[in-house]
Design a protein around this motif. Structure first.
Motif, PDB file in Angstrom:
ATOM      1  N   LEU A  15       6.453 -10.185  15.419  1.00 20.13           N
ATOM      2  CA  LEU A  15       7.598  -9.408  15.276  1.00 20.13           C
ATOM      3  C   LEU A  15       6.985  -7.852  16.116  1.00 20.13           C
ATOM      4  CD1 LEU A  15       9.077  -9.292  11.944  1.00 20.13           C
ATOM      5  CD2 LEU A  15       9.960 -10.370  13.955  1.00 20.13           C
ATOM      6  N   THR A  16       7.561  -7.187  16.739  1.00 21.85           N
ATOM      7  CA  THR A  16       7.249  -5.981  17.310  1.00 21.85           C
ATOM      8  C   THR A  16       8.050  -4.771  16.703  1.00 21.85           C
ATOM      9  OG1 THR A  16       8.861  -6.304  19.214  1.00 21.85           O
ATOM     10  CG2 THR A  16       6.866  -7.119  19.572  1.00 21.85           C
ATOM     11  N   GLY A  17       7.211  -3.805  16.933  1.00 22.80           N
ATOM     12  CA  GLY A  17       7.617  -2.500  16.137  1.00 22.80           C
ATOM     13  C   GLY A  17       7.282  -1.174  17.174  1.00 22.80           C
ATOM     14  N   ILE A  18       7.297   0.001  16.369  1.00 24.31           N
ATOM     15  CA  ILE A  18       7.028   1.178  17.302  1.00 24.31           C
ATOM     16  C   ILE A  18       5.866   1.912  16.156  1.00 24.31           C
ATOM     17  CG2 ILE A  18       7.790   3.447  17.969  1.00 24.31           C
ATOM     18  CD1 ILE A  18      10.380   2.182  18.453  1.00 24.31           C
ATOM     19  N   ALA A  19       5.026   2.187  16.975  1.00 25.19           N
ATOM     20  CA  ALA A  19       3.901   3.044  15.956  1.00 25.19           C
ATOM     21  C   ALA A  19       4.461   4.066  15.110  1.00 25.19           C
ATOM     22  CB  ALA A  19       2.691   3.495  16.808  1.00 25.19           C
ATOM     23  N   GLY A  20       4.155   3.988  13.693  1.00 29.49           N
ATOM     24  CA  GLY A  20       4.614   5.054  12.983  1.00 29.49           C
ATOM     25  C   GLY A  20       5.827   4.453  11.990  1.00 29.49           C
ATOM     26  N   GLN A  21       6.101   3.339  12.447  1.00 28.92           N
ATOM     27  CA  GLN A  21       7.468   2.557  11.709  1.00 28.92           C
ATOM     28  C   GLN A  21       7.052   1.963  10.599  1.00 28.92           C
ATOM     29  OE1 GLN A  21       9.400  -0.075  14.065  1.00 28.92           O
ATOM     30  NE2 GLN A  21      11.270   0.164  13.483  1.00 28.92           N
ATOM     31  N   SER A  22       7.733   2.177   9.376  1.00 26.08           N
ATOM     32  CA  SER A  22       7.263   1.382   8.247  1.00 26.08           C
ATOM     33  C   SER A  22       7.509  -0.145   8.565  1.00 26.08           C
ATOM     34  CB  SER A  22       8.073   1.750   7.216  1.00 26.08           C
ATOM     35  OG  SER A  22       9.408   1.352   7.052  1.00 26.08           O
ATOM     36  N   VAL A  23       6.842  -0.955   7.639  1.00 24.88           N
ATOM     37  CA  VAL A  23       6.860  -2.345   7.627  1.00 24.88           C
ATOM     38  C   VAL A  23       8.234  -2.681   7.380  1.00 24.88           C
ATOM     39  CG1 VAL A  23       6.175  -4.557   6.529  1.00 24.88           C
ATOM     40  CG2 VAL A  23       4.533  -2.793   7.164  1.00 24.88           C
ATOM     41  N   ALA A  24       9.053  -1.918   6.478  1.00 22.00           N
ATOM     42  CA  ALA A  24      10.247  -2.280   6.237  1.00 22.00           C
ATOM     43  C   ALA A  24      11.209  -1.993   7.522  1.00 22.00           C
ATOM     44  CB  ALA A  24      10.692  -1.421   5.106  1.00 22.00           C
ATOM     45  N   GLY A  25      10.953  -0.908   8.176  1.00 21.88           N
ATOM     46  CA  GLY A  25      11.569  -0.712   9.464  1.00 21.88           C
ATOM     47  C   GLY A  25      11.472  -1.774  10.439  1.00 21.88           C
ATOM     48  N   VAL A  26      10.309  -2.330  10.504  1.00 21.03           N
ATOM     49  CA  VAL A  26      10.150  -3.105  11.411  1.00 21.03           C
ATOM     50  C   VAL A  26      10.999  -4.445  11.121  1.00 21.03           C
ATOM     51  CG1 VAL A  26       8.465  -4.789  12.615  1.00 21.03           C
ATOM     52  CG2 VAL A  26       7.917  -2.567  12.355  1.00 21.03           C
ATOM     53  N   LEU A  27      10.956  -4.920   9.900  1.00 24.24           N
ATOM     54  CA  LEU A  27      11.448  -6.237   9.331  1.00 24.24           C
ATOM     55  C   LEU A  27      13.102  -5.860   9.346  1.00 24.24           C
ATOM     56  CD1 LEU A  27       9.230  -6.658   6.144  1.00 24.24           C
ATOM     57  CD2 LEU A  27       9.740  -8.181   8.297  1.00 24.24           C
ATOM     58  N   PHE A  47      15.618  -1.631  -1.279  1.00 21.43           N
ATOM     59  CA  PHE A  47      16.515  -1.047  -2.202  1.00 21.43           C
ATOM     60  C   PHE A  47      16.566   0.478  -2.208  1.00 21.43           C
ATOM     61  CE2 PHE A  47      18.096   0.350  -6.439  1.00 21.43           C
ATOM     62  CZ  PHE A  47      19.195   0.034  -6.439  1.00 21.43           C
ATOM     63  N   CYS A  48      15.574   1.346  -2.671  1.00 23.24           N
ATOM     64  CA  CYS A  48      15.558   2.700  -2.761  1.00 23.24           C
ATOM     65  C   CYS A  48      14.951   3.330  -1.413  1.00 23.24           C
ATOM     66  CB  CYS A  48      14.707   3.279  -3.723  1.00 23.24           C
ATOM     67  SG  CYS A  48      13.093   2.927  -3.577  1.00 23.24           S
ATOM     68  N   GLY A  49      14.313   2.483  -0.679  1.00 22.44           N
ATOM     69  CA  GLY A  49      13.696   3.257   0.528  1.00 22.44           C
ATOM     70  C   GLY A  49      12.703   4.243   0.472  1.00 22.44           C
ATOM     71  N   ILE A  50      12.346   4.659  -0.650  1.00 27.86           N
ATOM     72  CA  ILE A  50      11.265   5.732  -0.967  1.00 27.86           C
ATOM     73  C   ILE A  50      10.267   5.270  -1.928  1.00 27.86           C
ATOM     74  CG2 ILE A  50      12.967   7.632  -0.548  1.00 27.86           C
ATOM     75  CD1 ILE A  50      13.299   7.981  -3.443  1.00 27.86           C
ATOM     76  N   GLY A  51       9.888   4.139  -2.275  1.00 34.36           N
ATOM     77  CA  GLY A  51       8.952   3.632  -2.867  1.00 34.36           C
ATOM     78  C   GLY A  51       9.090   3.851  -4.416  1.00 34.36           C
ATOM     79  N   ALA A  52      10.216   4.325  -4.953  1.00 32.64           N
ATOM     80  CA  ALA A  52      10.368   4.316  -6.538  1.00 32.64           C
ATOM     81  C   ALA A  52      10.506   2.874  -7.248  1.00 32.64           C
ATOM     82  CB  ALA A  52      11.648   5.269  -6.732  1.00 32.64           C
ATOM     83  N   CYS A  53      11.162   2.033  -6.498  1.00 36.74           N
ATOM     84  CA  CYS A  53      11.251   0.637  -7.031  1.00 36.74           C
ATOM     85  C   CYS A  53      10.380  -0.306  -6.472  1.00 36.74           C
ATOM     86  CB  CYS A  53      12.839   0.385  -6.636  1.00 36.74           C
ATOM     87  SG  CYS A  53      12.928  -0.478  -5.042  1.00 36.74           S
ATOM     88  N   PHE A  54      10.465  -1.246  -6.684  1.00 35.69           N
ATOM     89  CA  PHE A  54       9.416  -2.678  -6.229  1.00 35.69           C
ATOM     90  C   PHE A  54      10.550  -3.671  -5.588  1.00 35.69           C
ATOM     91  CE2 PHE A  54       7.409   0.116  -9.373  1.00 35.69           C
ATOM     92  CZ  PHE A  54       6.256   0.326  -9.048  1.00 35.69           C
ATOM     93  N   ASP A  55      11.515  -3.565  -5.081  1.00 34.64           N
ATOM     94  CA  ASP A  55      12.240  -4.537  -4.518  1.00 34.64           C
ATOM     95  C   ASP A  55      11.578  -4.919  -2.852  1.00 34.64           C
ATOM     96  OD1 ASP A  55      13.938  -4.639  -6.532  1.00 34.64           O
ATOM     97  OD2 ASP A  55      15.515  -4.060  -5.786  1.00 34.64           O
ATOM     98  N   CYS A  56      10.772  -4.300  -2.443  1.00 32.12           N
ATOM     99  CA  CYS A  56      10.260  -4.581  -1.104  1.00 32.12           C
ATOM    100  C   CYS A  56       8.894  -4.900  -1.084  1.00 32.12           C
ATOM    101  CB  CYS A  56      10.430  -3.394  -0.025  1.00 32.12           C
ATOM    102  SG  CYS A  56       9.503  -1.928  -0.486  1.00 32.12           S
ATOM    103  N   LEU A  57       8.525  -5.627  -2.047  1.00 29.43           N
ATOM    104  CA  LEU A  57       7.135  -6.001  -2.093  1.00 29.43           C
ATOM    105  C   LEU A  57       6.854  -7.200  -1.176  1.00 29.43           C
ATOM    106  CD1 LEU A  57       6.212  -5.788  -6.040  1.00 29.43           C
ATOM    107  CD2 LEU A  57       5.823  -4.175  -4.113  1.00 29.43           C
ATOM    108  N   CYS A  69       8.541  -0.140   2.250  1.00 30.75           N
ATOM    109  CA  CYS A  69       9.102   0.949   2.739  1.00 30.75           C
ATOM    110  C   CYS A  69       8.143   2.095   2.880  1.00 30.75           C
ATOM    111  CB  CYS A  69      10.004   1.497   1.630  1.00 30.75           C
ATOM    112  SG  CYS A  69       9.521   1.925   0.122  1.00 30.75           S
ATOM    113  N   ARG A  70       6.962   2.088   1.976  1.00 28.37           N
ATOM    114  CA  ARG A  70       5.761   3.117   2.148  1.00 28.37           C
ATOM    115  C   ARG A  70       4.861   2.871   2.920  1.00 28.37           C
ATOM    116  NH1 ARG A  70       6.445   7.571  -0.982  1.00 28.37           N
ATOM    117  NH2 ARG A  70       4.056   7.519  -0.916  1.00 28.37           N
TER     118      ARG A  70
END
Length: 88
Positions: A15-27, A47-57, A69-70
């Motif tokens: 996958l390609t992304g842009i430098a500085g983009q989060s892993v979640a953003g690339v996905l 889910f939250c997008g700010i690192g408070a939950c653990f859904d995006c592990l 997301c972090r």
């Protein structure tokens, strides 16, 4: 954020992304809205997008339980999705 392109691998898919983009953003930009499953098999992504939950592990460069997301995506990252499905 710059326009510098980066390349990561997710479960063997480039996958390609842009430098500085989060892993979640690339996905998410690649159309992937979930990349982990719970013990019951329910899909999870951001889910939250700010690192408070653990859904995006996921696992990044052999480090498990990284919050997508972090974590800024870095050129060459090798990422694996995670599952917590119960085995019967």
């Amino acid at each position: 954020m710059s326009d510098q392109r980066i390349r990561i691998t997710v479960d063997g898919e480039a996958l390609t992304g842009i430098a500085g983009q989060s892993v979640a953003g690339v996905l998410l930009a690649a159309g992937r809205i979930s990349w982990r499953t719970t013990r019951s098999g329910a899909p999870r992504g951001v889910f939250c997008g700010i690192g408070a939950c653990f859904d995006c592990l996921l696992t990044v460069n052999d480090v498990p339980d990284v919050r997508a997301c972090r974590r800024p995506a870095t050129d060459g990252d090798e990422i694996r999705t995670q599952t917590r499905e119960e085995h019967t």
